[in-house]
Design a protein around this motif. Sequence first.
Motif, mmCIF file in Angstrom:
data_model
loop_
_atom_site.group_PDB
_atom_site.id
_atom_site.type_symbol
_atom_site.label_atom_id
_atom_site.label_comp_id
_atom_site.label_asym_id
_atom_site.label_seq_id
_atom_site.Cartn_x
_atom_site.Cartn_y
_atom_site.Cartn_z
ATOM 1 N N ARG A 27 18.593 36.856 23.632
ATOM 2 C CA ARG A 27 17.207 37.340 23.536
ATOM 3 C C ARG A 27 17.135 38.682 22.831
ATOM 4 O O ARG A 27 16.289 38.902 21.955
ATOM 5 C CB ARG A 27 16.612 37.468 24.943
ATOM 6 C CG ARG A 27 15.183 38.001 24.995
ATOM 7 C CD ARG A 27 14.834 38.489 26.387
ATOM 8 N NE ARG A 27 15.602 39.671 26.760
ATOM 9 C CZ ARG A 27 15.607 40.212 27.978
ATOM 10 N NH1 ARG A 27 14.910 39.656 28.955
ATOM 11 N NH2 ARG A 27 16.321 41.295 28.230
ATOM 12 N N GLU A 28 18.024 39.604 23.199
ATOM 13 C CA GLU A 28 18.018 40.931 22.571
ATOM 14 C C GLU A 28 18.359 40.846 21.092
ATOM 15 O O GLU A 28 17.768 41.535 20.268
ATOM 16 C CB GLU A 28 18.998 41.853 23.297
ATOM 17 C CG GLU A 28 18.597 42.183 24.722
ATOM 18 C CD GLU A 28 17.201 42.754 24.798
ATOM 19 O OE1 GLU A 28 16.940 43.778 24.115
ATOM 20 O OE2 GLU A 28 16.360 42.195 25.515
ATOM 21 N N HIS A 31 15.459 39.819 19.091
ATOM 22 C CA HIS A 31 14.499 40.900 18.905
ATOM 23 C C HIS A 31 14.927 41.859 17.795
ATOM 24 O O HIS A 31 14.237 42.847 17.536
ATOM 25 C CB HIS A 31 14.308 41.675 20.205
ATOM 26 C CG HIS A 31 13.319 41.038 21.141
ATOM 27 N ND1 HIS A 31 11.985 40.886 20.830
ATOM 28 C CD2 HIS A 31 13.474 40.509 22.383
ATOM 29 C CE1 HIS A 31 11.360 40.295 21.829
ATOM 30 N NE2 HIS A 31 12.231 40.052 22.779
ATOM 31 N N ASN A 33 17.897 43.550 17.674
ATOM 32 C CA ASN A 33 18.829 44.587 18.102
ATOM 33 C C ASN A 33 20.240 44.189 17.689
ATOM 34 O O ASN A 33 20.772 43.176 18.143
ATOM 35 C CB ASN A 33 18.766 44.772 19.624
ATOM 36 C CG ASN A 33 17.393 45.227 20.077
ATOM 37 O OD1 ASN A 33 16.770 46.059 19.424
ATOM 38 N ND2 ASN A 33 16.915 44.686 21.177
ATOM 39 N N GLU A 38 21.705 49.166 21.522
ATOM 40 C CA GLU A 38 20.369 48.581 21.505
ATOM 41 C C GLU A 38 20.314 47.342 22.395
ATOM 42 O O GLU A 38 19.349 47.139 23.142
ATOM 43 C CB GLU A 38 19.974 48.209 20.077
ATOM 44 C CG GLU A 38 19.793 49.398 19.151
ATOM 45 C CD GLU A 38 19.594 48.997 17.701
ATOM 46 O OE1 GLU A 38 19.019 49.793 16.945
ATOM 47 O OE2 GLU A 38 20.024 47.866 17.320
ATOM 48 N N ILE A 39 21.344 46.524 22.320
ATOM 49 C CA ILE A 39 21.400 45.342 23.179
ATOM 50 C C ILE A 39 21.458 45.773 24.642
ATOM 51 O O ILE A 39 20.759 45.218 25.501
ATOM 52 C CB ILE A 39 22.621 44.476 22.818
ATOM 53 C CG1 ILE A 39 22.524 43.996 21.369
ATOM 54 C CG2 ILE A 39 22.747 43.279 23.767
ATOM 55 C CD1 ILE A 39 23.800 43.357 20.839
ATOM 56 N N GLY A 42 18.249 46.556 26.692
ATOM 57 C CA GLY A 42 17.491 45.449 27.255
ATOM 58 C C GLY A 42 18.153 44.777 28.437
ATOM 59 O O GLY A 42 17.527 43.953 29.112
ATOM 60 N N ARG A 118 7.251 45.591 22.676
ATOM 61 C CA ARG A 118 7.627 44.508 21.773
ATOM 62 C C ARG A 118 6.455 43.579 21.491
ATOM 63 O O ARG A 118 6.383 42.951 20.430
ATOM 64 C CB ARG A 118 8.777 43.705 22.391
ATOM 65 C CG ARG A 118 10.105 44.410 22.365
ATOM 66 C CD ARG A 118 11.132 43.658 23.192
ATOM 67 N NE ARG A 118 12.470 44.198 23.013
ATOM 68 C CZ ARG A 118 13.526 43.832 23.720
ATOM 69 N NH1 ARG A 118 13.391 42.910 24.681
ATOM 70 N NH2 ARG A 118 14.714 44.363 23.504
#
Length: 235
Positions: A27-28, A31, A33, A38-39, A42, A118
Amino acid sequence: MTSYRQHCPVSAAAEVLGQSWTILVVRELLHGNSRVSEIARGVPDMSSALLARRLKQLAEAGVVTRLTSTGEGRFALTQAGRDLAPVIEHLGHWGRRWTPPPRSGDLKPNLLLLDICRGIDPARLPREKVSLHLRFAEAPPPRWWWLVLSPEGASSTDTDPRLPAVARIDCTVSALAGVWLGHRTWQEILAERTIRFDGTREAVRNTIGWLGRSRFTGSAPMVSASNRMTEQQFD
Protein backbone atom coordinates in the motif's frame (compact mmCIF):
# COMPACT_ATOMS: atom_id res chain seq x y z
CA MET A 1 7.53 -17.37 4.00
CA THR A 2 4.55 -19.67 4.49
CA SER A 3 4.19 -22.45 1.94
CA TYR A 4 0.68 -23.88 1.46
CA ARG A 5 1.87 -26.49 -1.04
CA GLN A 6 -1.21 -26.21 -3.25
CA HIS A 7 -1.54 -25.76 -7.00
CA CYS A 8 -4.18 -22.99 -6.67
CA PRO A 9 -3.08 -19.49 -7.82
CA VAL A 10 -4.85 -18.02 -4.79
CA SER A 11 -2.59 -20.14 -2.62
CA ALA A 12 0.48 -18.99 -4.55
CA ALA A 13 -0.54 -15.33 -4.17
CA ALA A 14 -1.22 -15.80 -0.45
CA GLU A 15 2.29 -17.18 -0.01
CA VAL A 16 3.66 -13.86 -1.31
CA LEU A 17 1.19 -11.45 0.25
CA GLY A 18 -0.18 -13.25 3.28
CA GLN A 19 2.64 -12.48 5.71
CA SER A 20 1.99 -9.85 8.37
CA TRP A 21 2.41 -6.24 7.21
CA THR A 22 3.10 -7.22 3.59
CA ILE A 23 -0.15 -5.77 2.21
CA LEU A 24 0.49 -2.49 4.05
CA VAL A 25 4.03 -2.27 2.68
CA VAL A 26 2.60 -2.67 -0.83
CA ARG A 27 0.00 0.00 0.00
CA GLU A 28 2.76 2.46 0.91
CA LEU A 29 4.67 1.71 -2.28
CA LEU A 30 1.50 2.28 -4.30
CA HIS A 31 1.25 5.72 -2.68
CA GLY A 32 4.59 6.53 -4.28
CA ASN A 33 6.79 6.09 -1.22
CA SER A 34 10.12 4.69 -2.38
CA ARG A 35 12.47 5.44 0.53
CA VAL A 36 12.48 3.07 3.47
CA SER A 37 11.83 5.99 5.84
CA GLU A 38 8.77 7.01 3.79
CA ILE A 39 7.40 3.48 3.85
CA ALA A 40 8.07 3.25 7.59
CA ARG A 41 6.03 6.41 8.23
CA GLY A 42 2.90 4.59 7.08
CA VAL A 43 3.65 1.50 9.21
CA PRO A 44 5.10 3.03 12.40
CA ASP A 45 4.43 -0.05 14.55
CA MET A 46 6.47 -2.26 12.22
CA SER A 47 10.06 -2.81 13.29
CA SER A 48 12.81 -1.74 10.92
CA ALA A 49 14.16 -5.29 10.83
CA LEU A 50 10.78 -6.72 9.84
CA LEU A 51 10.30 -4.02 7.19
CA ALA A 52 13.68 -4.86 5.69
CA ARG A 53 12.78 -8.56 5.69
CA ARG A 54 9.42 -7.98 3.99
CA LEU A 55 11.02 -5.79 1.31
CA LYS A 56 13.61 -8.50 0.68
CA GLN A 57 10.88 -11.13 0.35
CA LEU A 58 8.87 -8.95 -2.02
CA ALA A 59 12.00 -8.38 -4.11
CA GLU A 60 12.66 -12.12 -4.26
CA ALA A 61 9.05 -12.64 -5.37
CA GLY A 62 9.46 -10.08 -8.15
CA VAL A 63 6.98 -7.61 -6.65
CA VAL A 64 9.50 -4.85 -5.94
CA THR A 65 12.95 -3.95 -7.13
CA ARG A 66 15.66 -2.17 -5.20
CA LEU A 67 16.78 1.05 -6.82
CA THR A 68 20.48 1.76 -7.07
CA SER A 69 21.34 4.35 -4.47
CA THR A 70 24.39 5.34 -2.46
CA GLY A 71 22.27 6.65 0.38
CA GLU A 72 19.07 5.43 1.97
CA GLY A 73 17.55 2.30 0.47
CA ARG A 74 14.86 2.92 -2.13
CA PHE A 75 12.41 0.51 -3.68
CA ALA A 76 9.95 0.59 -6.56
CA LEU A 77 7.13 -1.69 -7.60
CA THR A 78 7.63 -3.89 -10.62
CA GLN A 79 4.81 -4.50 -13.10
CA ALA A 80 3.73 -7.39 -10.87
CA GLY A 81 3.58 -4.98 -7.92
CA ARG A 82 1.69 -2.29 -9.84
CA ASP A 83 -0.85 -4.91 -10.87
CA LEU A 84 -1.76 -5.19 -7.18
CA ALA A 85 -3.30 -1.67 -7.21
CA PRO A 86 -6.88 -2.85 -7.90
CA VAL A 87 -6.45 -5.65 -5.36
CA ILE A 88 -5.50 -3.17 -2.62
CA GLU A 89 -8.32 -0.85 -3.70
CA HIS A 90 -10.88 -3.66 -3.50
CA LEU A 91 -9.58 -4.67 -0.08
CA GLY A 92 -10.13 -1.12 1.14
CA HIS A 93 -13.70 -1.04 -0.16
CA TRP A 94 -14.36 -4.50 1.27
CA GLY A 95 -13.00 -3.47 4.66
CA ARG A 96 -15.10 -0.30 4.70
CA ARG A 97 -18.26 -2.22 3.80
CA TRP A 98 -17.94 -5.38 5.84
CA THR A 99 -15.88 -4.57 8.92
CA PRO A 100 -16.96 -2.44 11.90
CA PRO A 101 -15.66 1.09 12.50
CA PRO A 102 -12.13 1.19 13.92
CA ARG A 103 -11.77 0.70 17.65
CA SER A 104 -10.67 3.73 19.64
CA GLY A 105 -7.44 1.98 20.63
CA ASP A 106 -6.55 1.52 16.96
CA LEU A 107 -6.85 5.23 16.14
CA LYS A 108 -3.67 7.26 15.86
CA PRO A 109 -3.69 10.97 14.94
CA ASN A 110 -0.56 10.73 12.80
CA LEU A 111 -1.92 7.89 10.64
CA LEU A 112 -5.39 9.39 10.38
CA LEU A 113 -3.99 12.75 9.24
CA LEU A 114 -1.62 11.00 6.83
CA ASP A 115 -4.59 9.22 5.28
CA ILE A 116 -6.62 12.43 5.10
CA CYS A 117 -3.74 14.29 3.42
CA ARG A 118 -3.45 11.56 0.82
CA GLY A 119 -7.14 11.87 0.03
CA ILE A 120 -7.31 15.66 -0.29
CA ASP A 121 -7.70 16.93 -3.85
CA PRO A 122 -4.97 19.57 -4.41
CA ALA A 123 -7.14 21.27 -7.04
CA ARG A 124 -9.57 22.28 -4.30
CA LEU A 125 -6.97 23.81 -2.01
CA PRO A 126 -6.29 27.55 -1.61
CA ARG A 127 -3.77 29.27 -3.86
CA GLU A 128 -1.69 30.48 -0.95
CA LYS A 129 -0.12 28.08 1.55
CA VAL A 130 -2.17 28.00 4.75
CA SER A 131 -2.66 25.71 7.73
CA LEU A 132 -5.44 24.09 9.70
CA HIS A 133 -4.76 23.83 13.44
CA LEU A 134 -6.07 20.68 15.15
CA ARG A 135 -6.19 19.70 18.80
CA PHE A 136 -7.07 16.13 19.76
CA ALA A 137 -8.54 16.29 23.24
CA GLU A 138 -8.19 12.65 24.31
CA ALA A 139 -5.07 11.63 22.38
CA PRO A 140 -1.67 11.08 23.99
CA PRO A 141 0.97 13.73 23.20
CA PRO A 142 1.49 15.27 20.77
CA ARG A 143 -2.09 16.61 20.82
CA TRP A 144 -1.45 19.63 18.62
CA TRP A 145 -1.25 19.04 14.89
CA TRP A 146 -1.33 21.14 11.74
CA LEU A 147 -2.39 20.39 8.19
CA VAL A 148 -0.38 22.39 5.67
CA LEU A 149 -2.47 23.07 2.56
CA SER A 150 -1.33 24.42 -0.81
CA PRO A 151 -1.96 23.76 -4.52
CA GLU A 152 0.90 21.24 -4.34
CA GLY A 153 -1.04 19.10 -1.86
CA ALA A 154 -1.49 18.54 1.86
CA SER A 155 0.83 17.36 4.63
CA SER A 156 0.60 17.00 8.40
CA THR A 157 3.02 18.00 11.12
CA ASP A 158 3.14 18.25 14.91
CA THR A 159 5.40 21.32 14.64
CA ASP A 160 3.89 24.76 14.12
CA PRO A 161 4.54 25.60 10.44
CA ARG A 162 4.22 29.35 11.13
CA LEU A 163 1.61 29.78 8.43
CA PRO A 164 -1.73 31.63 8.51
CA ALA A 165 -4.26 29.33 10.20
CA VAL A 166 -7.64 29.51 8.47
CA ALA A 167 -9.40 27.61 11.27
CA ARG A 168 -8.84 25.64 14.44
CA ILE A 169 -10.46 22.28 15.02
CA ASP A 170 -10.94 20.78 18.48
CA CYS A 171 -12.02 17.16 18.23
CA THR A 172 -11.58 13.58 19.26
CA VAL A 173 -9.67 11.23 17.00
CA SER A 174 -12.70 8.93 16.81
CA ALA A 175 -14.98 11.77 15.72
CA LEU A 176 -12.66 12.86 12.91
CA ALA A 177 -12.09 9.25 11.84
CA GLY A 178 -15.84 8.62 11.88
CA VAL A 179 -16.68 11.48 9.56
CA TRP A 180 -13.64 10.84 7.32
CA LEU A 181 -14.55 7.17 6.85
CA GLY A 182 -18.23 7.96 6.38
CA HIS A 183 -19.52 6.25 9.53
CA ARG A 184 -20.85 9.60 10.77
CA THR A 185 -22.03 12.79 9.09
CA TRP A 186 -20.70 16.28 9.70
CA GLN A 187 -24.14 17.28 10.93
CA GLU A 188 -24.15 14.53 13.58
CA ILE A 189 -20.60 15.26 14.70
CA LEU A 190 -21.09 19.01 14.99
CA ALA A 191 -24.39 18.57 16.82
CA GLU A 192 -22.66 16.33 19.36
CA ARG A 193 -19.81 18.87 19.64
CA THR A 194 -17.20 16.12 19.35
CA ILE A 195 -15.78 18.34 16.61
CA ARG A 196 -15.75 22.08 17.23
CA PHE A 197 -14.55 24.77 14.83
CA ASP A 198 -13.03 28.12 15.66
CA GLY A 199 -13.20 30.21 12.51
CA THR A 200 -15.48 32.14 10.23
CA ARG A 201 -18.47 30.52 8.58
CA GLU A 202 -16.64 30.62 5.26
CA ALA A 203 -13.56 29.00 6.80
CA VAL A 204 -15.67 26.19 8.22
CA ARG A 205 -17.35 25.60 4.87
CA ASN A 206 -13.99 25.58 3.11
CA THR A 207 -12.43 23.24 5.67
CA ILE A 208 -15.19 20.67 5.32
CA GLY A 209 -14.86 20.88 1.55
CA TRP A 210 -11.08 20.52 1.69
CA LEU A 211 -11.10 17.54 4.03
CA GLY A 212 -13.75 15.64 2.11
CA ARG A 213 -14.14 11.95 2.83
CA SER A 214 -12.14 8.79 2.24
CA ARG A 215 -12.50 7.31 -1.23
CA PHE A 216 -13.55 4.10 0.49
CA THR A 217 -16.85 5.66 1.57
CA GLY A 218 -17.99 4.97 -1.99
CA SER A 219 -19.11 8.50 -2.82
CA ALA A 220 -17.60 11.92 -3.48
CA PRO A 221 -17.53 14.65 -0.80
CA MET A 222 -20.95 16.25 -0.43
CA VAL A 223 -19.72 19.84 -0.49
CA SER A 224 -23.09 21.41 -1.23
CA ALA A 225 -24.72 19.46 1.60
CA SER A 226 -21.88 20.48 3.92
CA ASN A 227 -22.47 24.12 3.03
CA ARG A 228 -26.17 23.88 3.88
CA MET A 229 -25.37 22.08 7.11
CA THR A 230 -22.85 24.65 8.29
CA GLU A 231 -25.35 27.42 7.55
CA GLN A 232 -27.72 25.68 9.98
CA GLN A 233 -25.02 25.14 12.61
CA PHE A 234 -23.96 28.77 12.62
CA ASP A 235 -27.43 30.35 12.43
